[in-house]
Design an enzyme around this catalytic site. Structure first.
Site, PDB file in Angstrom:
ATOM      1  N   CYS A  82       0.208  51.800 -12.000  1.00  0.00           N
ATOM      2  CA  CYS A  82      -0.681  52.539 -11.117  1.00  0.00           C
ATOM      3  C   CYS A  82      -1.223  53.758 -11.866  1.00  0.00           C
ATOM      4  O   CYS A  82      -0.462  54.540 -12.434  1.00  0.00           O
ATOM      5  CB  CYS A  82       0.120  52.946  -9.887  1.00  0.00           C
ATOM      6  SG  CYS A  82      -0.299  54.532  -9.199  1.00  0.00           S
ATOM      7  N   GLU A  83      -2.541  53.866 -11.884  1.00  0.00           N
ATOM      8  CA  GLU A  83      -3.129  54.945 -12.682  1.00  0.00           C
ATOM      9  C   GLU A  83      -2.950  56.321 -12.026  1.00  0.00           C
ATOM     10  O   GLU A  83      -3.157  57.337 -12.666  1.00  0.00           O
ATOM     11  CB  GLU A  83      -4.608  54.675 -12.952  1.00  0.00           C
ATOM     12  CG  GLU A  83      -5.508  54.783 -11.737  1.00  0.00           C
ATOM     13  CD  GLU A  83      -6.958  54.440 -12.077  1.00  0.00           C
ATOM     14  OE1 GLU A  83      -7.204  53.838 -13.133  1.00  0.00           O
ATOM     15  OE2 GLU A  83      -7.833  54.783 -11.265  1.00  0.00           O
ATOM     16  N   HIS A  84      -2.558  56.359 -10.780  1.00  0.00           N
ATOM     17  CA  HIS A  84      -2.372  57.645 -10.107  1.00  0.00           C
ATOM     18  C   HIS A  84      -1.006  58.259 -10.389  1.00  0.00           C
ATOM     19  O   HIS A  84      -0.860  59.470 -10.367  1.00  0.00           O
ATOM     20  CB  HIS A  84      -2.543  57.483  -8.589  1.00  0.00           C
ATOM     21  CG  HIS A  84      -3.903  56.976  -8.218  1.00  0.00           C
ATOM     22  ND1 HIS A  84      -4.107  55.992  -7.274  1.00  0.00           N
ATOM     23  CD2 HIS A  84      -5.116  57.303  -8.690  1.00  0.00           C
ATOM     24  CE1 HIS A  84      -5.400  55.735  -7.176  1.00  0.00           C
ATOM     25  NE2 HIS A  84      -6.035  56.517  -8.021  1.00  0.00           N
ATOM     26  N   HIS A  85       0.005  57.425 -10.616  1.00  0.00           N
ATOM     27  CA  HIS A  85       1.367  57.941 -10.791  1.00  0.00           C
ATOM     28  C   HIS A  85       2.041  57.432 -12.056  1.00  0.00           C
ATOM     29  O   HIS A  85       3.183  57.790 -12.322  1.00  0.00           O
ATOM     30  CB  HIS A  85       2.228  57.537  -9.584  1.00  0.00           C
ATOM     31  CG  HIS A  85       1.691  58.017  -8.266  1.00  0.00           C
ATOM     32  ND1 HIS A  85       0.904  57.237  -7.447  1.00  0.00           N
ATOM     33  CD2 HIS A  85       1.796  59.219  -7.647  1.00  0.00           C
ATOM     34  CE1 HIS A  85       0.560  57.930  -6.365  1.00  0.00           C
ATOM     35  NE2 HIS A  85       1.084  59.132  -6.466  1.00  0.00           N
ATOM     36  N   GLN A 123      -4.914  48.429  -7.853  1.00  0.00           N
ATOM     37  CA  GLN A 123      -4.846  46.993  -7.562  1.00  0.00           C
ATOM     38  C   GLN A 123      -6.210  46.412  -7.184  1.00  0.00           C
ATOM     39  O   GLN A 123      -6.546  45.276  -7.538  1.00  0.00           O
ATOM     40  CB  GLN A 123      -3.826  46.766  -6.438  1.00  0.00           C
ATOM     41  CG  GLN A 123      -3.573  45.292  -6.160  1.00  0.00           C
ATOM     42  CD  GLN A 123      -2.540  45.090  -5.077  1.00  0.00           C
ATOM     43  OE1 GLN A 123      -1.618  45.900  -4.919  1.00  0.00           O
ATOM     44  NE2 GLN A 123      -2.685  44.020  -4.312  1.00  0.00           N
ATOM     45  N   HIS A 151       4.298  48.492  -4.887  1.00  0.00           N
ATOM     46  CA  HIS A 151       4.031  49.659  -5.733  1.00  0.00           C
ATOM     47  C   HIS A 151       5.238  50.586  -5.731  1.00  0.00           C
ATOM     48  O   HIS A 151       5.631  51.101  -4.679  1.00  0.00           O
ATOM     49  CB  HIS A 151       2.795  50.410  -5.213  1.00  0.00           C
ATOM     50  CG  HIS A 151       1.527  49.635  -5.380  1.00  0.00           C
ATOM     51  ND1 HIS A 151       0.522  50.033  -6.230  1.00  0.00           N
ATOM     52  CD2 HIS A 151       1.120  48.458  -4.839  1.00  0.00           C
ATOM     53  CE1 HIS A 151      -0.465  49.149  -6.195  1.00  0.00           C
ATOM     54  NE2 HIS A 151      -0.133  48.190  -5.352  1.00  0.00           N
ATOM     55  N   CYS A 153       5.455  53.532  -6.751  1.00  0.00           N
ATOM     56  CA  CYS A 153       5.134  54.900  -6.328  1.00  0.00           C
ATOM     57  C   CYS A 153       5.270  55.044  -4.817  1.00  0.00           C
ATOM     58  O   CYS A 153       5.570  56.132  -4.314  1.00  0.00           O
ATOM     59  CB  CYS A 153       3.733  55.306  -6.803  1.00  0.00           C
ATOM     60  SG  CYS A 153       2.400  54.237  -6.252  1.00  0.00           S
TER      61      CYS A 153
END
Ligand SMILES: [Zn+2]
Length: 192
Positions: A82-85, A123, A151, A153
């Site tokens: 996941c590119e956010h976390h 995703q 996920h 995260c």
């Protein structure tokens, strides 16, 4: 005490060393000594999809074929970040297409999924990129991709989110326009 000669330290490893200092009260302890090098190696692998061209992955294995029946590969394992976390998400991809003169080796569909999964992702984009790559290279009558993933995260931070799954889909061509094709695809995906 480690007898290992420390290799040339990369910017990546320096950054991980800084991170460890922020997270652990004892960042110099034995167990963390080689962690920056290991983390770099692991993340280079997780993200090696940036260096791969889906056109080459698929283009090498195209065959002429008269069939216009749906081809579906189910339950392709995916592991992505996941590119956010920078936390993993993982699950299954289901990839289908309806040929138009050409088919592709089945294992290549799984490899295309990997090309895009091994990047920093969300995703939704992963699902679209897989579908559009197959559309571009194979020029089939339609493509359908469904990804179901969990996920970390969400799972590690949230309460009562441990079993939530995120489902995304991208339907192109006949899968979008033709109700029967779409229904057939979704039934095949859902069925055991
Ligand atoms: Zn996340």
């Amino acid at each position: 005490m480690s007898s290992r000669e420390p290799g040339p330290v990369t910017p990546f490893q320096t950054a991980v060393r800084t991170l460890l200092g922020e997270l652990d009260p004892e960042p110099g302890r034995e167990g963390l000594l080689d962690t920056p090098r290991r983390v770099e190696k692991a993340f280079r692998f997780y993200c090696d999809g940036y260096h791969k061209d889906p056109k080459k992955v698929i283009g090498d294995a195209l065959f002429e074929a008269e069939t216009d029946e749906m081809v579906l590969v189910k339950d392709i394992e995916i592991y992505s970040l996941c590119e956010h976390h920078l936390a993993p998400f993982f699950g299954k991809a289901h990839v289908a297409y309806i040929p138009s003169g050409k088919i592709v080796g089945l294992s290549k569909l799984a490899r295309v999924v990997d090309v895009f999964a091994r990047r920093l992702q969300v995703q939704e984009r992963l699902t679209m990129q897989v579908a559009h790559a197959i559309q571009d290279v194979l020029q089939p009558r339609g493509v359908g991709v469904v990804i179901e993933a969990q996920h970390l995260c969400m799972m590690m931070r949230g309460v009562e989110k441990q079993n939530s799954r995120t489902v995304t889909s991208c339907l192109l061509g006949l899968f979008r326009k033709d109700e029967r094709t779409r229904t057939e695809f979704l039934q095949l995906v859902r069925g055991g």
